[in-house]
Design a protein around this motif. Structure first.
Motif, PDB file in Angstrom:
ATOM      1  N   ALA A 137       1.589   1.025   3.913  1.00 46.31           N
ATOM      2  CA  ALA A 137       1.516   2.546   3.531  1.00 46.31           C
ATOM      3  C   ALA A 137       2.985   3.191   4.031  1.00 46.31           C
ATOM      4  N   SER A 138       3.503   2.859   5.175  1.00 46.24           N
ATOM      5  CA  SER A 138       4.658   3.372   5.509  1.00 46.24           C
ATOM      6  C   SER A 138       5.945   2.728   4.660  1.00 46.24           C
ATOM      7  N   SER A 139       5.894   1.413   4.490  1.00 45.46           N
ATOM      8  CA  SER A 139       6.580   0.456   3.616  1.00 45.46           C
ATOM      9  C   SER A 139       6.807   1.312   2.216  1.00 45.46           C
ATOM     10  N   ASP A 140       5.692   1.753   1.755  1.00 44.65           N
ATOM     11  CA  ASP A 140       5.757   2.020   0.354  1.00 44.65           C
ATOM     12  C   ASP A 140       6.250   3.582   0.226  1.00 44.65           C
ATOM     13  N   VAL A 141       6.234   4.183   1.561  1.00 43.54           N
ATOM     14  CA  VAL A 141       7.006   5.777   1.421  1.00 43.54           C
ATOM     15  C   VAL A 141       8.157   5.574   1.367  1.00 43.54           C
ATOM     16  N   ILE A 142       8.867   4.198   1.718  1.00 43.05           N
ATOM     17  CA  ILE A 142      10.390   4.370   1.596  1.00 43.05           C
ATOM     18  C   ILE A 142      10.624   3.588   0.137  1.00 43.05           C
ATOM     19  N   LEU A 143       9.955   2.645  -0.126  1.00 39.13           N
ATOM     20  CA  LEU A 143      10.474   1.852  -1.318  1.00 39.13           C
ATOM     21  C   LEU A 143       9.930   2.409  -2.506  1.00 39.13           C
ATOM     22  N   GLY A 144       8.758   3.020  -2.465  1.00 40.29           N
ATOM     23  CA  GLY A 144       7.972   3.537  -3.593  1.00 40.29           C
ATOM     24  C   GLY A 144       6.667   3.029  -3.537  1.00 40.29           C
ATOM     25  N   HIS A 145       5.724   3.770  -4.273  1.00 42.69           N
ATOM     26  CA  HIS A 145       4.434   3.288  -4.208  1.00 42.69           C
ATOM     27  C   HIS A 145       4.172   2.072  -4.934  1.00 42.69           C
ATOM     28  N   GLY A 146       3.272   1.044  -4.479  1.00 39.48           N
ATOM     29  CA  GLY A 146       2.823   0.127  -5.140  1.00 39.48           C
ATOM     30  C   GLY A 146       3.572  -1.309  -4.827  1.00 39.48           C
ATOM     31  N   TRP A 147       4.853  -1.157  -4.228  1.00 42.95           N
ATOM     32  CA  TRP A 147       5.374  -2.351  -3.897  1.00 42.95           C
ATOM     33  C   TRP A 147       4.731  -3.459  -2.722  1.00 42.95           C
ATOM     34  N   ALA A 148       4.002  -2.777  -1.895  1.00 40.88           N
ATOM     35  CA  ALA A 148       3.437  -3.389  -0.890  1.00 40.88           C
ATOM     36  C   ALA A 148       2.260  -4.385  -1.476  1.00 40.88           C
ATOM     37  N   ASN A 149       1.725  -3.820  -2.513  1.00 38.80           N
ATOM     38  CA  ASN A 149       0.744  -4.842  -3.114  1.00 38.80           C
ATOM     39  C   ASN A 149       1.329  -5.805  -4.046  1.00 38.80           C
ATOM     40  N   GLN A 150       2.678  -5.770  -4.360  1.00 42.99           N
ATOM     41  CA  GLN A 150       3.327  -6.704  -4.988  1.00 42.99           C
ATOM     42  C   GLN A 150       3.976  -7.730  -4.066  1.00 42.99           C
ATOM     43  N   GLY A 151       3.741  -7.513  -2.834  1.00 48.27           N
ATOM     44  CA  GLY A 151       4.224  -8.514  -1.723  1.00 48.27           C
ATOM     45  C   GLY A 151       5.666  -8.011  -1.210  1.00 48.27           C
ATOM     46  N   TYR A 152       5.924  -6.795  -1.559  1.00 47.17           N
ATOM     47  CA  TYR A 152       7.351  -6.525  -0.928  1.00 47.17           C
ATOM     48  C   TYR A 152       7.196  -5.114   0.141  1.00 47.17           C
ATOM     49  N   THR A 153       6.833  -5.649   1.468  1.00 53.41           N
ATOM     50  CA  THR A 153       6.457  -4.754   2.580  1.00 53.41           C
ATOM     51  C   THR A 153       7.261  -5.132   3.659  1.00 53.41           C
ATOM     52  N   ALA A 154       7.669  -4.313   4.190  1.00 52.59           N
ATOM     53  CA  ALA A 154       8.525  -4.307   5.529  1.00 52.59           C
ATOM     54  C   ALA A 154       7.443  -4.400   6.667  1.00 52.59           C
ATOM     55  N   ALA A 155       6.137  -4.281   6.416  1.00 48.20           N
ATOM     56  CA  ALA A 155       5.252  -4.389   7.445  1.00 48.20           C
ATOM     57  C   ALA A 155       5.097  -6.078   7.939  1.00 48.20           C
ATOM     58  N   ASP A 156       5.516  -6.855   7.138  1.00 50.67           N
ATOM     59  CA  ASP A 156       5.469  -8.163   7.269  1.00 50.67           C
ATOM     60  C   ASP A 156       6.875  -8.671   8.062  1.00 50.67           C
ATOM     61  N   ILE A 157       7.757  -7.898   8.623  1.00 55.95           N
ATOM     62  CA  ILE A 157       8.978  -8.107   9.190  1.00 55.95           C
ATOM     63  C   ILE A 157       8.701  -8.130  10.584  1.00 55.95           C
ATOM     64  N   ASP A 158       9.053  -9.415  11.172  1.00 56.78           N
ATOM     65  CA  ASP A 158       9.099  -9.603  12.730  1.00 56.78           C
ATOM     66  C   ASP A 158       9.739  -8.831  13.464  1.00 56.78           C
ATOM     67  N   PRO A 159       9.152  -8.219  14.404  1.00 60.24           N
ATOM     68  CA  PRO A 159       9.732  -7.210  15.403  1.00 60.24           C
ATOM     69  C   PRO A 159      11.073  -7.845  15.920  1.00 60.24           C
ATOM     70  N   THR A 160      11.125  -9.108  16.191  1.00 61.56           N
ATOM     71  CA  THR A 160      12.325  -9.704  16.854  1.00 61.56           C
ATOM     72  C   THR A 160      13.622  -9.934  15.815  1.00 61.56           C
ATOM     73  N   CYS A 161      13.157  -9.489  14.529  1.00 60.11           N
ATOM     74  CA  CYS A 161      14.214  -9.851  13.557  1.00 60.11           C
ATOM     75  C   CYS A 161      14.981  -8.473  13.196  1.00 60.11           C
ATOM     76  N   ARG A 162      16.093  -8.464  14.308  1.00 62.46           N
ATOM     77  CA  ARG A 162      16.663  -7.111  14.113  1.00 62.46           C
ATOM     78  C   ARG A 162      17.707  -7.204  12.573  1.00 62.46           C
ATOM     79  N   GLY A 163      17.573  -5.953  12.049  1.00 66.17           N
ATOM     80  CA  GLY A 163      18.537  -5.760  10.868  1.00 66.17           C
ATOM     81  C   GLY A 163      17.942  -6.394   9.692  1.00 66.17           C
ATOM     82  N   VAL A 164      16.721  -7.004   9.835  1.00 64.28           N
ATOM     83  CA  VAL A 164      16.216  -7.433   8.374  1.00 64.28           C
ATOM     84  C   VAL A 164      15.319  -6.018   7.690  1.00 64.28           C
ATOM     85  N   GLY A 165      15.501  -5.992   6.553  1.00 63.33           N
ATOM     86  CA  GLY A 165      14.794  -4.936   5.818  1.00 63.33           C
ATOM     87  C   GLY A 165      14.702  -5.164   4.404  1.00 63.33           C
TER      88      GLY A 165
END
Length: 217
Positions: A137-165
């Motif tokens: 939901a937080s990812s969709d707030v930025i990218l736009g509603h519905g992108w997470a359901n299509q596989g585009y979500t910043a929630a899947d980024i590893d905390p150790t991967c600095r600079g990835v987005g």
């Protein structure tokens, strides 16, 4: 380049190569925005007289880059409600009308939900970059509603991967990207070099103007 930083330390490194640097003062930030709004209106007046629709390289007008860090600090934390509303309204006007006049706004904040950053402002940004989020939901707030359901979500980024987005551009779909990570020391070196270049350019411009004045005399 104009920098506005509620924490001061993120953009403060670059203050020596900026035209203006403002810290955690909503009154100073608002006054700056009023000045930028006046500049924008003046430029549109010039464009109207010249029969043009936007600033170009041939216009003789420099691009103004306005960068905000911790935007929510000014829109929802500091100051009175009246001041916050005026701040948001001025930022919204710059984002909505500024690009064609050569005034570009870049803003960063944590989770720009509607109670922090009004949707009427957030949706005006054509380019959005979502770094690691804790939920879809937080990812969709930025990218736009519905992108997470299509596989585009910043929630899947590893905390150790600095600079990835995930970056979404106007009319496109999100792309997973990685920026270069800079340490404080590296950023300071680059900022100092940029400040030196700016000082040299200012000196060259002043010298040229002085020479031109002498020739006219």
């Amino acid at each position: 380049m104009i920098l506005v930083d509620g924490k001061r330390v993120e953009l403060g490194t670059w203050r020596a190569c900026a035209e203006t640097f403002i810290g955690p003062s909503i009154s100073d930030a608002t006054e700056l925005l009023r000045q930028l709004q006046s500049t924008m209106d003046e430029r549109y007046g010039e464009l109207l007289d010249a029969g043009r629709r936007k600033i170009t390289r041939q216009s003789g007008r420099p691009v103004v880059l306005v960068v905000f860090d911790e935007l929510a600090y000014f829109s929802a934390t500091i100051g009175e409600t009246r001041q916050q509303k005026e701040f948001v309204a001025l930022v919204r006007d710059l984002v909505a009308r500024g690009r064609a006049a050569g005034i570009i706004v870049v803003a960063a904040t944590q989770r720009p939900s509607a109670d922090i950053i009004p949707t009427s402002l957030r949706d005006l940004f054509g380019y959005r970059w979502a770094f690691r989020c804790t939920t879809d939901a937080s990812s969709d707030v930025i990218l736009g509603h519905g992108w997470a359901n299509q596989g585009y979500t910043a929630a899947d980024i590893d905390p150790t991967c600095r600079g990835v987005g995930w970056l979404i551009a106007e009319g496109g779909i999100p792309r997973r990207m990685k920026t270069a990570y800079l340490t404080d020391e590296q950023a300071a070196v680059i900022a100092e070099h940029a400040a030196q270049l700016r000082a040299r350019a200012a000196l060259a411009a002043a010298t040229a103007e002085e020479s031109e004045s002498e020739e006219m005399a």
